[in-house]
Structures are given as C-alpha cells and as structure tokens.
Write a protein that holds these residues in place. Structure first.
Motif, PDB file in Angstrom:
ATOM      1  N   LYS A  83       0.819  -1.216   0.000  1.00  0.00           N
ATOM      2  CA  LYS A  83       0.000   0.000   0.000  1.00  0.00           C
ATOM      3  C   LYS A  83       0.852   1.265   0.000  1.00  0.00           C
ATOM      4  O   LYS A  83       0.521   2.272   0.614  1.00  0.00           O
ATOM      5  CB  LYS A  83      -0.942   0.023   1.197  1.00  0.00           C
ATOM      6  N   GLN A  84       2.005   1.176  -0.699  1.00  0.00           N
ATOM      7  CA  GLN A  84       2.885   2.340  -0.867  1.00  0.00           C
ATOM      8  C   GLN A  84       2.585   2.947  -2.241  1.00  0.00           C
ATOM      9  O   GLN A  84       3.221   2.618  -3.248  1.00  0.00           O
ATOM     10  CB  GLN A  84       4.351   1.910  -0.742  1.00  0.00           C
ATOM     11  N   TYR A  85       1.587   3.823  -2.289  1.00  0.00           N
ATOM     12  CA  TYR A  85       1.028   4.252  -3.572  1.00  0.00           C
ATOM     13  C   TYR A  85       1.927   5.219  -4.323  1.00  0.00           C
ATOM     14  O   TYR A  85       1.933   5.249  -5.547  1.00  0.00           O
ATOM     15  CB  TYR A  85      -0.348   4.879  -3.342  1.00  0.00           C
ATOM     16  N   LEU A  86       2.697   6.061  -3.612  1.00  0.00           N
ATOM     17  CA  LEU A  86       3.570   6.995  -4.319  1.00  0.00           C
ATOM     18  C   LEU A  86       4.710   6.266  -5.036  1.00  0.00           C
ATOM     19  O   LEU A  86       4.944   6.510  -6.232  1.00  0.00           O
ATOM     20  CB  LEU A  86       4.124   8.045  -3.344  1.00  0.00           C
ATOM     21  N   PRO A  87       5.425   5.314  -4.384  1.00  0.00           N
ATOM     22  CA  PRO A  87       6.425   4.528  -5.121  1.00  0.00           C
ATOM     23  C   PRO A  87       5.795   3.725  -6.259  1.00  0.00           C
ATOM     24  O   PRO A  87       6.397   3.560  -7.319  1.00  0.00           O
ATOM     25  CB  PRO A  87       7.026   3.606  -4.054  1.00  0.00           C
ATOM     26  N   ALA A  88       4.562   3.228  -6.018  1.00  0.00           N
ATOM     27  CA  ALA A  88       3.870   2.472  -7.063  1.00  0.00           C
ATOM     28  C   ALA A  88       3.612   3.361  -8.277  1.00  0.00           C
ATOM     29  O   ALA A  88       3.740   2.929  -9.426  1.00  0.00           O
ATOM     30  CB  ALA A  88       2.554   1.912  -6.523  1.00  0.00           C
ATOM     31  N   ALA A  89       3.235   4.644  -8.012  1.00  0.00           N
ATOM     32  CA  ALA A  89       2.987   5.574  -9.118  1.00  0.00           C
ATOM     33  C   ALA A  89       4.264   5.818  -9.908  1.00  0.00           C
ATOM     34  O   ALA A  89       4.244   5.867 -11.152  1.00  0.00           O
ATOM     35  CB  ALA A  89       2.433   6.887  -8.572  1.00  0.00           C
ATOM     36  N   LYS A  90       5.400   5.974  -9.205  1.00  0.00           N
ATOM     37  CA  LYS A  90       6.666   6.190  -9.908  1.00  0.00           C
ATOM     38  C   LYS A  90       7.038   4.977 -10.755  1.00  0.00           C
ATOM     39  O   LYS A  90       7.536   5.106 -11.888  1.00  0.00           O
ATOM     40  CB  LYS A  90       7.765   6.478  -8.892  1.00  0.00           C
ATOM     41  N   SER A  91       6.775   3.764 -10.226  1.00  0.00           N
ATOM     42  CA  SER A  91       7.086   2.541 -10.976  1.00  0.00           C
ATOM     43  C   SER A  91       6.218   2.409 -12.217  1.00  0.00           C
ATOM     44  O   SER A  91       6.702   2.070 -13.302  1.00  0.00           O
ATOM     45  CB  SER A  91       6.893   1.318 -10.062  1.00  0.00           C
ATOM     46  N   ILE A  92       4.916   2.701 -12.072  1.00  0.00           N
ATOM     47  CA  ILE A  92       4.019   2.554 -13.226  1.00  0.00           C
ATOM     48  C   ILE A  92       4.332   3.613 -14.279  1.00  0.00           C
ATOM     49  O   ILE A  92       4.191   3.383 -15.479  1.00  0.00           O
ATOM     50  CB  ILE A  92       2.540   2.631 -12.781  1.00  0.00           C
ATOM     51  N   ALA A  93       4.809   4.820 -13.820  1.00  0.00           N
ATOM     52  CA  ALA A  93       5.226   5.846 -14.776  1.00  0.00           C
ATOM     53  C   ALA A  93       6.446   5.372 -15.554  1.00  0.00           C
ATOM     54  O   ALA A  93       6.555   5.572 -16.778  1.00  0.00           O
ATOM     55  CB  ALA A  93       5.524   7.150 -14.040  1.00  0.00           C
ATOM     56  N   GLY A  94       7.400   4.702 -14.862  1.00  0.00           N
ATOM     57  CA  GLY A  94       8.569   4.165 -15.553  1.00  0.00           C
ATOM     58  C   GLY A  94       8.191   3.067 -16.531  1.00  0.00           C
ATOM     59  O   GLY A  94       8.745   2.973 -17.645  1.00  0.00           O
ATOM     60  N   ALA A  95       7.224   2.218 -16.141  1.00  0.00           N
ATOM     61  CA  ALA A  95       6.776   1.150 -17.030  1.00  0.00           C
ATOM     62  C   ALA A  95       6.099   1.725 -18.274  1.00  0.00           C
ATOM     63  O   ALA A  95       6.297   1.239 -19.402  1.00  0.00           O
ATOM     64  CB  ALA A  95       5.825   0.228 -16.276  1.00  0.00           C
ATOM     65  N   ALA A  96       5.280   2.786 -18.090  1.00  0.00           N
ATOM     66  CA  ALA A  96       4.611   3.425 -19.230  1.00  0.00           C
ATOM     67  C   ALA A  96       5.639   4.027 -20.172  1.00  0.00           C
ATOM     68  O   ALA A  96       5.496   3.969 -21.404  1.00  0.00           O
ATOM     69  CB  ALA A  96       3.637   4.490 -18.735  1.00  0.00           C
ATOM     70  N   LYS A  97       6.703   4.611 -19.621  1.00  0.00           N
ATOM     71  CA  LYS A  97       7.762   5.190 -20.461  1.00  0.00           C
ATOM     72  C   LYS A  97       8.461   4.091 -21.270  1.00  0.00           C
ATOM     73  O   LYS A  97       8.800   4.272 -22.449  1.00  0.00           O
ATOM     74  CB  LYS A  97       8.775   5.924 -19.574  1.00  0.00           C
ATOM     75  N   ALA A  98       8.686   2.923 -20.635  1.00  0.00           N
ATOM     76  CA  ALA A  98       9.323   1.816 -21.341  1.00  0.00           C
ATOM     77  C   ALA A  98       8.461   1.370 -22.529  1.00  0.00           C
ATOM     78  O   ALA A  98       8.980   1.047 -23.609  1.00  0.00           O
ATOM     79  CB  ALA A  98       9.564   0.656 -20.375  1.00  0.00           C
ATOM     80  N   CYS A  99       7.141   1.361 -22.339  1.00  0.00           N
ATOM     81  CA  CYS A  99       6.243   1.013 -23.449  1.00  0.00           C
ATOM     82  C   CYS A  99       6.302   2.070 -24.552  1.00  0.00           C
ATOM     83  O   CYS A  99       6.334   1.753 -25.742  1.00  0.00           O
ATOM     84  CB  CYS A  99       4.814   0.856 -22.934  1.00  0.00           C
ATOM     85  N   ALA A 100       6.301   3.349 -24.137  1.00  0.00           N
ATOM     86  CA  ALA A 100       6.306   4.420 -25.126  1.00  0.00           C
ATOM     87  C   ALA A 100       7.618   4.443 -25.909  1.00  0.00           C
ATOM     88  O   ALA A 100       7.632   4.838 -27.081  1.00  0.00           O
ATOM     89  CB  ALA A 100       6.086   5.762 -24.428  1.00  0.00           C
ATOM     90  N   ASP A 101       8.725   3.998 -25.280  1.00  0.00           N
ATOM     91  CA  ASP A 101      10.023   3.983 -25.964  1.00  0.00           C
ATOM     92  C   ASP A 101       9.999   3.070 -27.194  1.00  0.00           C
ATOM     93  O   ASP A 101      10.714   3.312 -28.177  1.00  0.00           O
ATOM     94  CB  ASP A 101      11.129   3.530 -24.999  1.00  0.00           C
ATOM     95  N   VAL A 102       9.178   2.015 -27.132  1.00  0.00           N
ATOM     96  CA  VAL A 102       9.084   1.095 -28.295  1.00  0.00           C
ATOM     97  C   VAL A 102       7.772   1.335 -29.046  1.00  0.00           C
ATOM     98  O   VAL A 102       7.256   0.443 -29.711  1.00  0.00           O
ATOM     99  CB  VAL A 102       9.202  -0.375 -27.818  1.00  0.00           C
TER     100      VAL A 102
END
Length: 482
Positions: free
Chosen positions: A40-59
């Motif tokens: 239930k650490q939502y702020l770190p989770a948000a940073k992780s999902i933002a990084g994952a979205a960037k990885a998708c956008a890179d390809v």
C-alpha cells in the motif's frame, strides 16, 4: 541488393535489442510496482508505473502505456484512494500520460495532461514536484514556440538551486537541467538550456572582469561617504541648534496664547455664572411675585360667591399659579425619591380615577404596562393624571384614550397618552408648554396645566413633548431618565 538486405537485418537486430532492453526495464518497473501495491505504498507504485509506461512508449507501444496508467487509476479507486488524495501519486500518473501524448505528437491532449499535472503539483506542495513541474512546463513552452514562458521556467528552476553569489551551485543547476533534457531526448529543450547557460557564464565573466574596478570605485565611494558623513554631522548639529531655538520660541508663543485663552475662558465663565445667577434670581423673583399674588388673592376669593362660575375659574387659576410657583421653587429629583412600582397597577389606578370623567361610551385602555419601573411615582402620577383628565375633556363620545408604556433603555422610561379628540391647532403648538404665553378665557381653561406638567417632568430629569407625527387626535410623550 545484398547491401539492402544486410541493412535490414542490422535494423531488425537493433530493434530487437531495443525491444529486449525495453522489456527488461518494463519487467523491473512492474516488479517494483507489484511490491509497492502489496504494501500500500502508492507513491512509489505511481513512480514505478510511470517508468513502465515510459518503457512502453520507448518502443511505440502507446496503447500499452495508456493501459498501464488506466489500470493503476482503477487500482487506486478500488483501494479507496480518491482523486483529491495523494496528489503526488496523481501527479506522477499525469506526467506519464503527458509523456505518452507528447511522444505521438498529440499536443492538445498533452496540454490537458500538463494542466492536470499543475493542479496536482499545487495540491502536493513539495519542492521536488514543484521543480519537476517547472521542468515539464519549460519543455512544453519551448516545444510550442513560447520561448519567453520557457525562459521564465528555466530561471525559476535555477533560482531554486542557486544560493546568492555561489556560482558553483548555479553552474550545477544548469548542468542538471541540461542532463534532464538530454535524458528526455528533447533537443529543443537542450538547445534553450544551453543558451541560458551561456548567457549566465558570459555575465559571470563580465562581473569578474569588473571586480578590480569595482573595488577601486568602492574605496573611492567609501572615502566620499566619510567626508559626507562628517559634513552631515556638522550640518545636523547646526540644524538641531536651530530647531531647539525655534521650538523654544514656539513654546513661548504657545504658552502666551494659552495664558490669553485661559484668561478669556475665566472671563466668559464669570459672565456665564453671573448670567445664570441673574436668571435664577429673576426666576425666583417671578416665582415669589406669583406666590405672593396667589396668597393675597385667596382671602378675597374666599369672600366671593363660590356658586358663580367666574369666581370658581378665577379661584382655580390662582391655585394653578401657586402650583406653578411651588414647582418652580422645588428641588431637582435625587435618587432617594425613586421607588419601584408595578406598572400595571400604577397605571390602572390613575386610569380608574379618570374614567368617571369620560363622555358616554369613551374608553381608556392600557398598553405595554407590564413589569416594574423605578420612577418618582408621585410626580409621574400628577403628570399622567392631568394628561388623562385633559384627554377625557376633549375626547368625544365613543372615543378612545390610550396610556402606553415603553422602556427605551436601562434607565429610560416613556409614558405616552394618546386620544382621539380634535387635536391641537398648529398655531398653538409652539408655545404649548410656556406659561402666560398668550391671553386666554378662563372659562375655557387657564393654559397652565401643560407648562406645570412640563416643569414637573424637567424636575424629575425628564421631558414632556407633543408628538408631531400624530395627525388625528393628540399624543403627549413623557420621557424619564431615572
């Protein structure tokens, strides 16, 4: 042909390598995301999902990026995290959405995401997110040709890091911004950041070149200031001497004027005191004359025929004159003469004495006479009795007389006597409470009753007046300050 095939194979392997790197990065972010959500650490989770979205956008997997963002928002809603809570996490999600829109050149959607980022950054209030917001605003402004606004954002970013004249910190601030721009693969932002950096370095070099000259100027200015201070000290002392002399002269003039005014006030007070004493003496003399006249006329009137109406009128007039003299010479009311009265029984007793004098079917009613009042009951009764008797005299058959009580303050009482009679002519109102103001026919009345009542009211710290607002009938207001 062989070269084209070789190039195609090389590009394919490069794309596969980028995809593999992106997939590895995506997996790492998703692993961190799942761990954070489990705790239930939502702020770190948000940073992780933002990084994952960037990885998708890179390809160029934009659909996958938006799907990750949307799933995270659903997860927040399922966990009971509202839109207005955790603004830092919401900011990270909107930043990922902004990056994705920007990748496939959807400027309008990117701007909407940027505005939502600004709202969440303001709610969050942390310095880290505020600085991050300035960076993305600068990126947006430069990419849309709004260079002046982009410069403002860059200046604010640098100002947050720099510390007065610490050029090293300012230099580091510029390098941090340039590094972020390079990482974001934003050539325009890199170019603008370098321009601002070059301008700053030029200004630093110019400032260093002027340092020696500035020192000389500073020393010269210091010597000039020393000379000016000494001149100023001499001038200030001279000015103080002149000021003290001037104030001394003014003080003497004010004192002289004060003495003159004081003497004038003493003279006026003496004159006023003499005038008051003269007025009191005249009043006492008039009162004595009236009293003597009444006393001398009584024996003669006693020998006349009392059945004659004219004799009775003269006798009553003499009694009124004596009463006026007695009231005039009476002392002002003191606190000892006050007593608590029950208003209802007090007013009813006065009204009961007057009711036999009413014309057929005329009535006297009481209004607001509830509770207690501390008044000079004897004098108030005399005044109200006369007013009610006078009202009974002029109120026609079937008419109405009202005795009303109103409390106007902690120690202010008001009695109002209103009748439905013919009223008082306008020409007679001005001198209504002044004795001997006009000739009168004693058969119709001596016109001394109201002046006596007004004088009685004055003696008990009150006043008696005619209510001019009453158009039909007559209304007298007795106000008492107890």
């Amino acid at each position: 042909m062989r070269r084209l095939i070789t190039l195609a194979i090389a590009l394919t392997f490069a794309a596969l390598g980028m995809w593999a790197d992106s997939q590895s990065e995506l997996n790492a972010h998703m692993k961190a995301y799942n761990s954070s959500m489990a705790n239930k650490q939502y702020l770190p989770a948000a940073k992780s999902i933002a990084g994952a979205a960037k990885a998708c956008a890179d390809v160029h997997n934009y659909e996958g990026a938006f799907r990750l963002i949307g799933n995270f928002e659903k997860a927040l809603s399922a966990a009971g995290v509202g839109v207005d809570s955790l603004p830092g996490a919401r900011y990270m999600i909107e930043r990922a959405r902004y990056d994705t829109y920007r990748r496939f050149n959807s400027t309008e959607s990117a701007l909407k995401a940027l505005n939502r980022m600004a709202a969440y950054a303001k709610k969050d209030g942390t310095k880290e997110i505020a600085s991050d917001m300035l960076f993305y605003e600068a990126q947006h402004y430069y990419s849309t040709g709004q260079d002046a606004k982009g410069d403002i954002c860059i200046n604010r970013l640098v100002k947050e890091i720099e510390d007065g004249n610490d050029n090293a910190k300012t230099d580091k601030a510029f390098h941090d911004i340039i590094d972020r721009a390079v990482s974001a693969r934003d050539a325009g932002l890199v170019n603008h950041a370098y321009e601002k950096y070059n301008q700053w370095t030029d200004s630093v070099e110019a400032a260093n070149a002027d340092t020696e000259l500035a020192k000389v100027k500073k020393e010269y200015a210091a010597s000039q200031d020393t000379i000016a201070d000494k001149d100023g000290t001499i001038a200030a002392r001279t000015g103080l001497i002149i000021l003290f002399v001037t104030l001394f002269v003014i003080s003497l003039a004010v004192l002289a004027i004060g003495v003159i005014l004081y003497l004038r006030i003493l003279s006026k007070n003496r004159k006023m005191k003499k005038s008051v004493e003269a007025a009191n003496a005249q009043s006492a003399a008039k009162s004595a004359i009236l009293h003597n006249m009444a006393s001398q006329m009584r024996p003669t009137l006693e020998r006349l025929d009392k059945s004659d109406p004219a004799v009775r009128n003269i006798q009553k007039y003499v009694e009124r004159i004596g009463e006026l003299s007695d009231v005039t010479n009476s002392d002002q009311q003191t606190g000892d003469s006050l007593s608590d009265v029950n208003l209802d029984s007090f007013c009813e007793t006065i009204a009961a004495k007057v009711r036999p004098q009413l014309k057929p079917h005329a009535i006297i009613t009481l209004n607001g006479t509830k509770g207690q009042a501390k008044i000079n009951s004897e004098e108030v009764e005399k005044i109200l009795s006369y007013l009610l008797e006078n009202a009974a005299k002029y109120t026609p058959e079937g008419g109405k007389i009202t005795l009303t009580y109103k409390k106007r303050g902690a120690k202010v009482h008001q009695f109002i006597v209103t009748d439905s009679g013919p009223g008082i002519p306008e020409a007679e109102r001005e001198d209504l409470f002044t004795p001997f103001s006009s000739q009168c026919d004693l058969a119709e009345g001596d016109r001394l009753g109201l002046p006596i009542c007004a004088l009685r009211a004055e003696k008990i710290n009150g006043s008696l007046e005619l209510d001019p607002s009453v158009a039909s009938g007559t209304s007298f207001i007795l106000t008492i300050h107890s």
